[in-house]
Design an enzyme around this catalytic site. Structure first.
Site, mmCIF file in Angstrom:
data_model
loop_
_atom_site.group_PDB
_atom_site.id
_atom_site.type_symbol
_atom_site.label_atom_id
_atom_site.label_comp_id
_atom_site.label_asym_id
_atom_site.label_seq_id
_atom_site.Cartn_x
_atom_site.Cartn_y
_atom_site.Cartn_z
ATOM 1 N N GLU A 184 -8.882 -5.808 -4.764
ATOM 2 C CA GLU A 184 -8.364 -4.875 -3.763
ATOM 3 C C GLU A 184 -9.457 -4.180 -2.960
ATOM 4 O O GLU A 184 -9.396 -4.103 -1.738
ATOM 5 C CB GLU A 184 -7.481 -3.825 -4.450
ATOM 6 C CG GLU A 184 -6.221 -4.376 -5.093
ATOM 7 C CD GLU A 184 -5.037 -4.393 -4.137
ATOM 8 O OE1 GLU A 184 -5.225 -4.069 -2.941
ATOM 9 O OE2 GLU A 184 -3.938 -4.727 -4.585
ATOM 10 N N SER B 164 0.842 -1.190 0.000
ATOM 11 C CA SER B 164 0.000 0.000 0.000
ATOM 12 C C SER B 164 0.884 1.248 0.000
ATOM 13 O O SER B 164 1.723 1.405 -0.887
ATOM 14 C CB SER B 164 -0.972 -0.031 1.181
ATOM 15 O OG SER B 164 -1.995 0.933 1.020
ATOM 16 N N HIS C 267 -7.573 -5.682 -0.246
ATOM 17 C CA HIS C 267 -6.387 -4.884 0.052
ATOM 18 C C HIS C 267 -5.781 -5.272 1.394
ATOM 19 O O HIS C 267 -6.484 -5.393 2.401
ATOM 20 C CB HIS C 267 -6.766 -3.405 0.053
ATOM 21 C CG HIS C 267 -5.606 -2.469 0.063
ATOM 22 N ND1 HIS C 267 -4.691 -2.409 -0.959
ATOM 23 C CD2 HIS C 267 -5.197 -1.556 0.981
ATOM 24 C CE1 HIS C 267 -3.783 -1.495 -0.694
ATOM 25 N NE2 HIS C 267 -4.052 -0.960 0.498
#
Length: 492
Positions: A323, A207, A408
């Site tokens: 995600e 990320s 995610h």
């Protein structure tokens, strides 16, 4: 006699649990468990408090005697996100520039590959000391693992004209990135004492950490600090605001806070500076986030990769299969609208590539933000250095009824082979998937090859799914359509 031998055995076992290492600032005492030594809460820069708030990292004062390194240091000040697996219960403080080291051979000369992890959290939350980032199991594969904290939110990204003047032509604004560089410089100076090879460092992150990895690859300030890089779900096709825009938002914050000069700004209470900033509250009128400062960040990642600014760096880049799939459909509409607006006139062509409006609405938020950037960054770097692309799609067996794909950050515990710290009871299949991912990551750090075919003109990638791993084409029609639209927009 037996009693004496037993006592001696206990004494020797206890001694084996302690481990001392000498750094350039002083001696550390860590702990050993299951053949891996850990050293936690190591200061890599002076506490950024008082006059050092919004200042480039300064050297840590040395210490005499032996410093205990068996417990983590403070987390950086943040507004923690409820339910985030990266949360800790550690105290928060501006005095937070600490790192942690795990090593299976804590002695100079071992020359093990080094893996330095940059945590995610949108540059506003997170910790290098989260349970899911415990480096023990990854280090057991024969690598040295380092995690660290860096300043977050408005502590990590803040600019004003006065700060720019104070910097005297040096970098300003991106204090968090300066922290990342300082941690890597600490590694270069000290990691040999822990058994690591400073010439064989891999940075990896997810990320915001993944985006940091790609930004550091093309930063002149990071040259020579690492040889390999893994960027997970880091996006990388966006443009950061310039320094002038950052200064304007900094001045807006100062005005709101009633702080007319640097002394007043640095005297503000930490909670007032933090201001509740996290992934749900960007305070966009008064907070710039990361900036293109002209020193550390000199341009957009995709353009700099295409220009060969990361020439020779071996690069693994990828994303997860779904995600943003965890976001409820009503809230996902805002992400769809934002991606559609950015695609502009090309949105219809992209929608056609998906085959239906429903498929477009379901997948464009994830694909625009993460999947296409990974594909495009891989293509740019492949012309200048060995590059590998992957897609992580494994879903824990207990969650398959509710998750259609890997959302995610769900990959992070797999990278560290650390599923037990993620909660729940992992199945044998889950644990096998974690071993697979961690083995790939460690192999890349040690040999420069993660164990699957390089990205090539055919755009091949590795897909890790519930059925194992296999090669697959990366350049699907919808991803190619998004890439074409973004490339055309960049050329205008």
């Amino acid at each position: 006699m037996r009693t004496s031998l037993f006592a001696l055995t206990l004494l020797l076992a206890g001694t084996a649990q302690a481990q001392e290492v000498r750094t350039d600032r002083g001696t550390l005492r860590g702990a050993t468990a299951e053949g891996v030594a850990s050293f936690k809460g190591i200061p890599y820069a002076a506490a950024p408090v008082g006059p050092l708030r919004w200042h480039a990292p300064m050297p840590v004062p040395g210490w005499t005697g032996t410093r205990d390194a068996t417990g983590y240091g403070n987390d950086c000040v943040q507004a923690r996100m409820p339910g985030d697996l990266a949360n800790t219960t550690l105290p928060m403080s501006e005095d937070c520039l600490f790192l942690n080291v795990w090593t299976p051979r804590p002695r100079a000369g071992a020359k093990l590959a080094v893996m330095v992890y940059i945590h995610g959290g949108g540059f506003s939350t997170g910790s290098g000391s989260a349970a899911i980032l415990d480096g023990s199991r990854l280090a057991a594969r024969g690598v040295v693992v380092v995690t660290f904290n860096y300043r977050l939110g408005r502590f990590g990204f803040f600019a004003t004209p006065a700060l720019t003047r104070e910097a005297g032509g040096g970098p300003t604004g991106n204090w968090a990135l300066m922290d990342q560089l300082a941690a890597l410089q600490w590694v270069k100076r000290n990691i040999a004492s822990f058994g690591g090879d400073p010439a064989n460092v891999t940075i990896f992150g997810e990320s915001a950490g993944g985006e940091s990895v790609s930004r550091l690859m093309v930063s002149p300030a990071a040259k020579g600090l690492f040889a390999k890089a893994i960027a997970a779900s880091g996006g990388g096709r966006d443009s950061w605001p310039d320094l002038a825009a950052g200064e304007a938002k900094g001045l807006a914050f100062a005005k709101r806070a009633g702080a007319e000069d640097l002394a007043a700004l640095r005297a503000l209470p930490a909670d007032k500076v933090q201001g509740g900033i996290n992934l749900l509250n960007g305070d966009e009128a008064h907070y710039s986030g990361p900036m293109t400062d002209g020193r550390i960040v000199t341009g957009d990642t995709d353009a700099l990769l295409a220009a060969g600014k990361a020439r020779g760096i071996r690069y693994v880049v990828g994303s997860n299969s779904d995600e943003l799939g965890f976001i409820p459909a009503p809230f996902l509409k805002g992400f769809v609208a934002k991606a559609t607006e950015k695609l502009g006139a090309a949105a219809d062509a992209v929608r056609t590539a998906y085959g239906s409006a429903e498929a477009y609405a379901r997948h464009i938020p994830s694909d625009y933000t993460f999947t296409e950037p990974a594909f495009s960054l891989a293509g740019r770097q492949a012309a200048h250095g060995p590059t590998w692309l992957y897609r992580f799609g494994y879903v824990a067996e207990a969650k398959r009824a509710t998750l259609a794909g890997a959302s995610h950050a769900t990959d992070v515990p797999y990278q560290f082979d650390n599923l037990a710290a993620a909660g729940g009871k992992p199945s044998p299949a889950d644990m096998a998937a974690a071993r697979l991912v961690a083995d790939h990551w460690a192999a890349f750090a040690k040999t420069g090859d993660p164990g699957w075919a390089r990205f090539d003109p055919g755009a091949q990638m590795l897909v890790i799914s519930n059925n194992g791993s296999a090669a697959a084409p990366a350049g699907t029609p919808e991803i190619m359509a998004i890439a074409a639209a973004r490339d055309a927009a960049k050329q205008k």
